[in-house]
Design a protein around this motif. Structure first.
Motif, PDB file in Angstrom:
ATOM      1  N   VAL A  27      16.722  14.421   5.450  1.00 53.72           N
ATOM      2  CA  VAL A  27      15.916  13.735   6.465  1.00 53.72           C
ATOM      3  C   VAL A  27      16.369  14.164   7.853  1.00 53.72           C
ATOM      4  N   ARG A  28      15.424  14.406   8.721  1.00 57.05           N
ATOM      5  CA  ARG A  28      15.730  14.844  10.088  1.00 57.05           C
ATOM      6  C   ARG A  28      16.237  13.676  10.922  1.00 57.05           C
ATOM      7  N   PHE A  29      17.351  13.906  11.638  1.00 58.24           N
ATOM      8  CA  PHE A  29      17.822  12.963  12.647  1.00 58.24           C
ATOM      9  C   PHE A  29      17.292  13.453  13.990  1.00 58.24           C
ATOM     10  N   SER A  30      16.504  12.638  14.643  1.00 58.74           N
ATOM     11  CA  SER A  30      15.872  13.030  15.901  1.00 58.74           C
ATOM     12  C   SER A  30      16.639  12.426  17.062  1.00 58.74           C
ATOM     13  N   GLY A  53       0.807  -1.221   0.000  1.00 56.71           N
ATOM     14  CA  GLY A  53       0.000   0.000   0.000  1.00 56.71           C
ATOM     15  C   GLY A  53       0.830   1.256   0.000  1.00 56.71           C
ATOM     16  N   HIS A  54       0.140   2.386  -0.101  1.00 57.82           N
ATOM     17  CA  HIS A  54       0.791   3.698  -0.112  1.00 57.82           C
ATOM     18  C   HIS A  54       1.370   4.028   1.260  1.00 57.82           C
ATOM     19  N   VAL A  55       2.563   4.593   1.276  1.00 63.55           N
ATOM     20  CA  VAL A  55       3.228   4.969   2.524  1.00 63.55           C
ATOM     21  C   VAL A  55       3.179   6.486   2.681  1.00 63.55           C
ATOM     22  N   ASP A  56       2.587   6.937   3.790  1.00 67.81           N
ATOM     23  CA  ASP A  56       2.475   8.376   4.044  1.00 67.81           C
ATOM     24  C   ASP A  56       3.677   8.941   4.784  1.00 67.81           C
ATOM     25  N   ALA A  57       4.312   8.139   5.624  1.00 70.50           N
ATOM     26  CA  ALA A  57       5.449   8.588   6.421  1.00 70.50           C
ATOM     27  C   ALA A  57       6.282   7.370   6.797  1.00 70.50           C
ATOM     28  N   ALA A  58       7.547   7.602   7.171  1.00 69.81           N
ATOM     29  CA  ALA A  58       8.426   6.475   7.488  1.00 69.81           C
ATOM     30  C   ALA A  58       9.385   6.829   8.610  1.00 69.81           C
ATOM     31  N   LEU A  59       9.743   5.813   9.393  1.00 69.11           N
ATOM     32  CA  LEU A  59      10.698   5.950  10.492  1.00 69.11           C
ATOM     33  C   LEU A  59      11.833   4.954  10.300  1.00 69.11           C
ATOM     34  N   ASP A  60      13.065   5.430  10.431  1.00 74.81           N
ATOM     35  CA  ASP A  60      14.250   4.575  10.385  1.00 74.81           C
ATOM     36  C   ASP A  60      14.730   4.366  11.809  1.00 74.81           C
ATOM     37  N   LEU A  90       9.980   6.027  -1.080  1.00 78.62           N
ATOM     38  CA  LEU A  90       8.670   5.436  -0.783  1.00 78.62           C
ATOM     39  C   LEU A  90       7.662   6.492  -0.323  1.00 78.62           C
ATOM     40  N   THR A  91       8.112   7.490   0.412  1.00 82.21           N
ATOM     41  CA  THR A  91       7.192   8.527   0.888  1.00 82.21           C
ATOM     42  C   THR A  91       7.061   9.681  -0.101  1.00 82.21           C
ATOM     43  N   GLY A  92       8.102   9.863  -0.918  1.00 85.73           N
ATOM     44  CA  GLY A  92       8.096  10.970  -1.879  1.00 85.73           C
ATOM     45  C   GLY A  92       8.482  12.307  -1.291  1.00 85.73           C
ATOM     46  N   ASP A  93       8.898  12.317  -0.007  1.00 88.14           N
ATOM     47  CA  ASP A  93       9.188  13.596   0.649  1.00 88.14           C
ATOM     48  C   ASP A  93      10.122  13.353   1.830  1.00 88.14           C
ATOM     49  N   PRO A  94      11.346  13.906   1.804  1.00 87.84           N
ATOM     50  CA  PRO A  94      12.261  13.703   2.930  1.00 87.84           C
ATOM     51  C   PRO A  94      11.724  14.247   4.247  1.00 87.84           C
ATOM     52  N   GLN A  95      10.793  15.199   4.185  1.00 92.34           N
ATOM     53  CA  GLN A  95      10.199  15.728   5.408  1.00 92.34           C
ATOM     54  C   GLN A  95       9.258  14.733   6.078  1.00 92.34           C
ATOM     55  N   LYS A  96       8.922  13.670   5.362  1.00 89.77           N
ATOM     56  CA  LYS A  96       8.036  12.639   5.902  1.00 89.77           C
ATOM     57  C   LYS A  96       8.816  11.420   6.387  1.00 89.77           C
ATOM     58  N   VAL A  97      10.126  11.615   6.594  1.00 89.23           N
ATOM     59  CA  VAL A  97      10.987  10.548   7.101  1.00 89.23           C
ATOM     60  C   VAL A  97      11.758  11.076   8.306  1.00 89.23           C
TER      61      VAL A  97
END
Length: 297
Positions: free
Chosen positions: A239-242, A199-206, A219-226
């Motif tokens: 991509v943000r490192f938290s 399915g479609h992925v709206d956001a992702a966590l590494d 997969l998300t199409g947007d680095p702000q969603k990772v």
């Protein structure tokens, strides 16, 4: 008292069990007789010196930030807790017989000390990154490296909020992920296509730092969603490192509510005595966990 310490950065062999002076609770703090201490990847990252440029520490240093135990000293200005209370929380140098906590909560009655020690940092992290990635009820969140402590918390918290979760993990942990309410798939060759078929992925966590940031952005199409908590190179891809914790007291309050409602349970995969802290770090660094690893005092 006995305490795990290191006087130089390096591999697990730099860890030593030493005799040290007991710490004491300062204003706004409590001291506990430690019963168990959670083992977190940040522990061995600090030991290796990975964060020394951004957050330098002085050596020799203790190890650990999560713990559960029995209150035996209360600092000035602290209310609502007294000697003899069973608590879990976050502090410093928790791989020890006594430790000072700066954030804590009463342990839910049915939790063991070993279980309770596994919650503080992972729940705070899970709550923080779910918020930061901006995923909403009805959307789908992809979690890379989903079977560890943070992943276990993310899957259950997201499910409680009406978020669909696709989780990646090794073949041996597929049923574990499904038991936590995730749509499970394996990592390795072809994993992105397997995710797309789900399915479609709206956001992702590494969560594992396994070099998949580019694929998560695709997969998300947007680095702000990772969001990553494990790959220090994530910012190279936008991509943000938290890595900065939010409110631990608020996280403990929410964790307690979820636990008591039966919506959150993080199993303990393995326990270690204080003298085997190096083995705990070796296992933590290797990954492939199912839940938490805990030092028992």
């Amino acid at each position: 008292m006995k305490k795990v310490s290191f006087s130089e950065f390096g591999g697990p062999d730099v860890l030593h069990l030493i005799d040290a002076e007991e710490p004491h609770a300062g204003p706004g703090q409590i001291r506990i007789a430690v019963r168990a201490a959670g083992v977190n990847p940040v522990d061995w990252r600090i030991r290796e010196g990975q964060f020394q440029k951004a957050h330098p520490i002085e050596l020799p240093a203790g190890v650990g930030q999560d713990a559960s135990g029995v209150v035996d000293e209360v600092g000035s200005g602290v209310e609502g807790v007294q000697a003899g209370d069973r608590v879990f929380g976050e502090g410093a140098s928790t791989y020890a017989e006594f430790a000072v906590l700066s954030a804590w909560a009463r342990m839910p009655e049915h939790l063991t000390f070993e279980e309770a020690a596994g919650y503080p940092s992972v729940v705070e992290t899970a709550l923080r990154i779910i918020h930061q990635v901006g995923v909403r009820p009805g959307q789908t969140l992809l979690v890379s490296g989903a079977s560890g402590g943070v992943g276990s918390a993310v899957l259950q918290i997201a499910r409680d909020r009406g978020i669909t979760v696709i989780g990646t993990a090794g073949a041996a942990n597929q049923d574990y992920l499904r038991g936590l309410g995730a749509i499970a798939t394996t990592y390795g060759e072809g994993w992105t296509e397997r995710v797309r078929q789900l399915g479609h992925v709206d956001a992702a966590l590494d969560l594992a730092g396994s070099g998949v940031i580019r694929e998560l952005v695709d997969l998300t199409g947007d680095p702000q969603k990772v969001i990553s908590i494990a790959d220090l190179g994530a910012p190279e891809f936008g991509v943000r490192f938290s890595g900065v914790a939010g409110s631990v007291p608020d996280a403990l309050t929410e964790a307690t509510a979820l636990i008591e409602r039966g919506k959150l349970h993080i199993p303990v995969e393995k326990t270690y005595p204080l003298a085997d802290a190096a083995a705990a770090h070796i296992d933590s660094r290797a990954g492939h966990s199912r839940g938490r690893r805990v030092i028992v005092v």
